[in-house]
Design an enzyme around this catalytic site. Structure first.
Site, PDB file in Angstrom:
ATOM      1  N   SER A  45      37.638  29.819  17.087  1.00  0.00           N
ATOM      2  CA  SER A  45      37.980  30.727  15.990  1.00  0.00           C
ATOM      3  C   SER A  45      39.048  31.721  16.411  1.00  0.00           C
ATOM      4  O   SER A  45      39.900  32.093  15.609  1.00  0.00           O
ATOM      5  CB  SER A  45      36.731  31.453  15.479  1.00  0.00           C
ATOM      6  OG  SER A  45      36.121  32.197  16.509  1.00  0.00           O
ATOM      7  N   GLU A  46      39.039  32.154  17.685  1.00  0.00           N
ATOM      8  CA  GLU A  46      40.104  33.018  18.194  1.00  0.00           C
ATOM      9  C   GLU A  46      40.405  32.734  19.654  1.00  0.00           C
ATOM     10  O   GLU A  46      39.505  32.403  20.435  1.00  0.00           O
ATOM     11  CB  GLU A  46      39.743  34.506  18.057  1.00  0.00           C
ATOM     12  CG  GLU A  46      40.250  35.170  16.796  1.00  0.00           C
ATOM     13  CD  GLU A  46      39.306  35.014  15.631  1.00  0.00           C
ATOM     14  OE1 GLU A  46      39.726  35.297  14.497  1.00  0.00           O
ATOM     15  OE2 GLU A  46      38.158  34.611  15.858  1.00  0.00           O
ATOM     16  N   THR A  47      41.678  32.884  19.977  1.00  0.00           N
ATOM     17  CA  THR A  47      42.137  32.898  21.364  1.00  0.00           C
ATOM     18  C   THR A  47      42.795  34.248  21.611  1.00  0.00           C
ATOM     19  O   THR A  47      43.647  34.683  20.828  1.00  0.00           O
ATOM     20  CB  THR A  47      43.131  31.760  21.637  1.00  0.00           C
ATOM     21  OG1 THR A  47      42.457  30.504  21.470  1.00  0.00           O
ATOM     22  CG2 THR A  47      43.684  31.836  23.051  1.00  0.00           C
TER      23      THR A  47
END
Length: 288
Positions: A45-47
């Site tokens: 979902s996020e980096t």
């Protein structure tokens, strides 16, 4: 190109729960498009990308860094769980010597500090204002059908729509609710809404541990169908539930399939401390 990269599960003390985020350490600036390519490759979902602000900075000794967050589809202005994951990597894997870290971000300076039971994030507190039902009726009906709704609010700062379900429902109902995210992009394409929060009042003394409120979070507009545990959504939820419960200290649970717990403390300066654990589950080198 070789970059140190980690995956940490945020808002949990155990691996394979909470919300996983990739964390990449940058000695030097990356080409702009490379951030997005790496985030797409990681497919979480996020980096998060932590960068040195000065050539003489050191990941183990410096206390202030730049921080950016990317979903597989786009850069986002705030991500709580990837900030927690970033602090966990610096504290636990890089052995950063400081008790508090400052991250320079699109949402201003964010701080993360060590605590006995995890890491505390100092985040903005975002108000949510009453929202006319008819303006968002199609979105809500598409997402949850005829589920009874008790309240609707909108956070213009975060572009999140908060939908409080009726108090007749319990945690089990929210956990098992089938949410149609596939068609949300068609019914809401104005750019006003970038995230949908479903929330429910807690059940004191129920289900092994008392929580003040429950939630789930959906953001197909930025490429995330459902986010497992969302710090930025709780920067809105904290404001809403503090007003409705009359509390400054709260304990929350996000009811995704992975699940995650968050400790919440509203501060006198108009910000919110959100507390959670983190487990680093992978470390390696990105080569490209």
């Amino acid at each position: 190109m070789k970059l140190p990269i980690f995956i940490a599960d945020a808002f949990t003390a155990r691996a394979f729960r909470g919300n996983p985020a990739a964390v990449c350490l940058l000695e030097n600036e990356l080409d702009e498009d490379m951030h997005q390519k790496i985030a797409r490759e990681m497919n979480l979902s996020e980096t998060a990308f932590i960068r040195k602000l000065h050539p003489t900075d050191n990941f183990a000794q410096s206390s202030c860094f730049g921080l950016r967050w990317f979903t597989p589809a786009s850069e986002v202005p705030l991500c709580g769980h990837a900030t927690l994951a970033s602090a966990a990597v610096l504290f636990h894997k890089i052995k950063n010597m400081n008790s508090t870290l400052t991250f320079v971000t699109l949402s201003g300076e964010l701080r993360a500090r060590r605590a006995e039971d995890g890491i505390v994030l100092d985040l903005p507190l975002y108000p949510a204002h009453p929202q006319d039902f008819h303006e968002v009726e199609d979105l809500i009906k598409t997402a949850i059908g005829n589920t009874l709704v008790q309240d609707i609010c909108y956070s213009p700062d975060t572009q999140k729509l908060l939908v409080r379900l009726s108090d007749v429902y319990n945690r089990s109902f929210l956990e098992n609710l089938k949410v149609n995210t596939e068609n949300l992009l068609q019914v809401e394409n104005t750019g006003k809404v970038k995230g949908l929060i479903l929330t429910l009042k807690g059940e004191p003394g129920g289900q092994t541990q008392a929580f003040d409120f429950y939630s789930r979070y959906f953001a197909p507009w930025v490429g995330v169908a459902e986010d497992p545990v969302t710090g930025s959504a709780h920067a809105v939820l904290s404001s809403y539930w503090s007003q409705h419960l009359g509390k400054k200290e709260m304990h929350a649970f996000q009811c995704s399939h992975r699940g995650g717990e968050l400790g919440i403390s509203l501060r006198p300066d108009g910000r919110v401390d959100i507390r959670g654990g983190a487990a680093v589950v992978l470390e390696g080198t990105l080569t490209a």
